[in-house]
Write a protein that holds these residues in place. Structure first.
Motif, mmCIF file in Angstrom:
data_model
loop_
_atom_site.group_PDB
_atom_site.id
_atom_site.type_symbol
_atom_site.label_atom_id
_atom_site.label_comp_id
_atom_site.label_asym_id
_atom_site.label_seq_id
_atom_site.Cartn_x
_atom_site.Cartn_y
_atom_site.Cartn_z
ATOM 1 N N HIS A 154 0.824 -1.390 0.058
ATOM 2 C CA HIS A 154 0.267 -0.227 -0.076
ATOM 3 C C HIS A 154 0.846 1.246 -0.011
ATOM 4 N N TRP B 58 -5.447 -8.718 -10.234
ATOM 5 C CA TRP B 58 -5.292 -7.621 -10.907
ATOM 6 C C TRP B 58 -6.112 -7.720 -12.453
ATOM 7 N N ASP C 217 -9.836 -4.009 -11.967
ATOM 8 C CA ASP C 217 -9.292 -3.094 -11.466
ATOM 9 C C ASP C 217 -9.765 -2.753 -10.322
ATOM 10 N N HIS D 142 -7.818 -3.417 -6.802
ATOM 11 C CA HIS D 142 -6.629 -2.614 -6.570
ATOM 12 C C HIS D 142 -6.759 -1.165 -6.861
ATOM 13 N N ALA D 143 -7.180 -0.555 -7.633
ATOM 14 C CA ALA D 143 -7.044 0.619 -8.191
ATOM 15 C C ALA D 143 -8.123 1.674 -7.517
ATOM 16 N N ASN D 144 -7.934 1.648 -6.124
ATOM 17 C CA ASN D 144 -8.897 2.592 -5.248
ATOM 18 C C ASN D 144 -7.862 3.418 -4.184
ATOM 19 N N GLU D 145 -8.470 4.121 -3.436
ATOM 20 C CA GLU D 145 -7.926 5.242 -2.542
ATOM 21 C C GLU D 145 -7.398 3.996 -1.393
ATOM 22 N N ILE E 19 -0.530 -1.002 -4.593
ATOM 23 C CA ILE E 19 -0.115 -0.090 -5.718
ATOM 24 C C ILE E 19 1.104 -0.749 -6.388
ATOM 25 N N ARG E 20 1.538 -1.946 -5.785
ATOM 26 C CA ARG E 20 2.459 -2.920 -6.675
ATOM 27 C C ARG E 20 2.379 -4.497 -6.252
#
Length: 243
Positions: A98, A133, A137, A140-143, A147-148
């Motif tokens: 994160h 992933w 999307d 993982h693609a949220n606030e 990120i990796r």
């Protein structure tokens, strides 16, 4: 649901433990139960308030030895407010994925660990995470999301380059990987989907009952598709200056 092995970390009465990015507190609770002096550390004050309530209730119910201590601390993993070598054990479970500056966080984890102390880092395993992933999307693609995706050898190198000695690795939560693949396939925002609800019911039953069947199944699945990888390290004891 624990991801780290407390026996391998040598956590027991009197151990000084910090659970960095403790979240809902599961690892802090177990350290406290084992008699450690534990700090549940996180940036989320609201979640820490719930953790504190549970820790206090555990103490009042006698679920931890009277000698054990527990407190919650709000703070930043990139600037841990403790002197060098403060803790016998450092736990960082499912947080590095994160943090944009993971190298900075790793430096802090190593800094506050005592020479001779133990550290456990866990992150999502590369293959199960990669499939999540690819499927979604929204997974993982949220606030505050992931990120990796780490490869275990990559993460291991980051910590050994910081001066730690690698001691062991293992995989955990093999039963959870198909659940997350299913959630990502049908939509992570659809918890009421019949298949998701049925699988979640299975996981809750497994957590509460610990039946032999699912324990054997998870042990078989962990090396193949365990959702998390746990890496264990020790901080070498260096000789002091010659007299």
């Amino acid at each position: 649901m624990l991801t780290v092995d407390y026996d391998r970390l040598r956590v027991g009465p009197g151990s000084k433990v910090i659970d960095v990015g403790c979240g809902a507190g599961r690892h802090s609770f177990e350290a406290y139960r084992r008699g450690a002096n534990v700090i549940a550390f996180d940036q989320n004050a609201a979640e820490l308030a719930d953790v504190d309530t549970i820790l206090q209730a555990m103490g009042q119910a006698g679920e931890a030895p009277e000698s054990a201590k527990a407190q919650v601390v709000v703070g930043d993993a990139l600037a841990l407010p403790y002197p060098d070598g403060s803790f016998d054990t450092v736990i960082a479970s499912e947080i590095l994925e994160h943090i944009p500056d993971d190298d900075g966080a790793i430096t802090e984890l190593i800094r506050v660990l005592k020479p001779g102390g133990t550290l456990a880092v866990t992150v999502p395993r590369w293959l199960p995470e990669k499939i999540c992933w690819l499927l979604s999307d929204a997974y993982h693609a949220n606030e505050g999301g992931h990120i990796r995706i780490y490869r275990a050898d990559q993460l291991r190198s980051k910590l050994t380059l910081g001066g730690l000695r690698f001691t062991h690795s293992e995989h955990a939560h093999g039963l959870h990987t198909p659940f997350w693949w299913l959630k990502c396939a049908v939509g992570v925002d659809k918890p009421e989907h019949p298949a998701v609800k049925a699988y979640h019911k299975l996981l809750v039953w497994d957590l509460m009952s610990q039946p032999k069947l699912t324990r054997v199944a998870e042990a078989a699945l962990n090396p193949l598709v365990g959702k998390s990888v746990a890496l264990y390290f020790e901080k070498p004891v260096t000789d002091g200056p010659a007299s």
